[in-house]
Design a protein around this motif. Structure first.
Motif, PDB file in Angstrom:
ATOM      1  N   THR A 113      20.997 -28.440  -9.950  1.00 27.19           N
ATOM      2  CA  THR A 113      21.755 -28.237 -11.195  1.00 27.19           C
ATOM      3  C   THR A 113      23.170 -28.803 -11.065  1.00 27.19           C
ATOM      4  O   THR A 113      23.734 -29.286 -12.035  1.00 27.19           O
ATOM      5  N   GLU A 114      23.728 -28.763  -9.847  1.00 33.92           N
ATOM      6  CA  GLU A 114      25.069 -29.312  -9.621  1.00 33.92           C
ATOM      7  C   GLU A 114      25.045 -30.833  -9.479  1.00 33.92           C
ATOM      8  O   GLU A 114      26.030 -31.500  -9.779  1.00 33.92           O
ATOM      9  N   ASN A 115      23.929 -31.387  -9.008  1.00 30.22           N
ATOM     10  CA  ASN A 115      23.777 -32.824  -8.823  1.00 30.22           C
ATOM     11  C   ASN A 115      22.389 -33.230  -9.319  1.00 30.22           C
ATOM     12  O   ASN A 115      21.485 -33.464  -8.519  1.00 30.22           O
ATOM     13  N   TYR A 117      21.592 -33.712 -16.591  1.00 34.37           N
ATOM     14  CA  TYR A 117      21.780 -32.265 -16.771  1.00 34.37           C
ATOM     15  C   TYR A 117      20.454 -31.570 -16.511  1.00 34.37           C
ATOM     16  O   TYR A 117      19.391 -32.048 -16.928  1.00 34.37           O
ATOM     17  N   THR A 126      20.026 -24.711  -7.037  1.00 32.91           N
ATOM     18  CA  THR A 126      21.382 -24.905  -7.548  1.00 32.91           C
ATOM     19  C   THR A 126      21.951 -26.260  -7.141  1.00 32.91           C
ATOM     20  O   THR A 126      22.798 -26.811  -7.840  1.00 32.91           O
ATOM     21  N   ASP A 127      21.485 -26.805  -6.015  1.00 35.58           N
ATOM     22  CA  ASP A 127      21.923 -28.155  -5.635  1.00 35.58           C
ATOM     23  C   ASP A 127      21.528 -29.155  -6.715  1.00 35.58           C
ATOM     24  O   ASP A 127      22.286 -30.071  -7.036  1.00 35.58           O
TER      25      ASP A 127
END
Length: 126
Positions: A85-87, A41, A82-83
């Motif tokens: 945070t998503e992965n 996370y 954001t890449d």
């Protein structure tokens, strides 16, 4: 331990890179991601957020620990990865390239005198 020579480092295991456009990119070091283990996370600030020098700019949570992320400089967040945070695992795989965290517009001239070179940081973590 991978320690690119074109970056500056902090004692709290963050790196920063001065970009050609005057922005500064921040992330955590290879050493830090290794110590954290598998990152599951990542919490990063929104674009437009003001960050103070020494202040927290987010949180990285792994299977072993939760760690605050600190910025050695003050500035305004102009991009958050954001890449990542998503992965969040991308930080483990590529902490210096694809796993960067934020980009800041520094609020004053970048002073690197309190930061470490790659050699100094490698010696600290040896």
């Amino acid at each position: 331990m991978n320690t690119p020579t074109d970056l500056f480092y902090t004692e709290s295991d963050e790196w920063l890179r001065r970009e050609d456009d005057g922005l500064v990119t921040l992330g955590i070091t290879d050493y830090a991601q290794g110590e954290l283990g598998e990152i599951v996370y990542l919490e990063l600030p929104e674009v437009g957020t003001s960050i103070v020098a020494g202040g927290s700019f987010g949180v990285a949570e792994s299977v072993k620990a939760v760690g605050e992320l600190h910025s050695p400089i003050a500035g305004e967040v102009v991009a958050a990865n954001t890449d990542a945070t998503e992965n969040p695992g991308v930080v483990n795989e590529s902490p210096f390239e694809n796993g960067w965290m934020i980009r800041l517009k520094p609020s004053e001239e970048l002073d690197t005198s309190s930061l470490m070179s790659a050699e100094q940081y490698a010696a600290l973590r040896a």
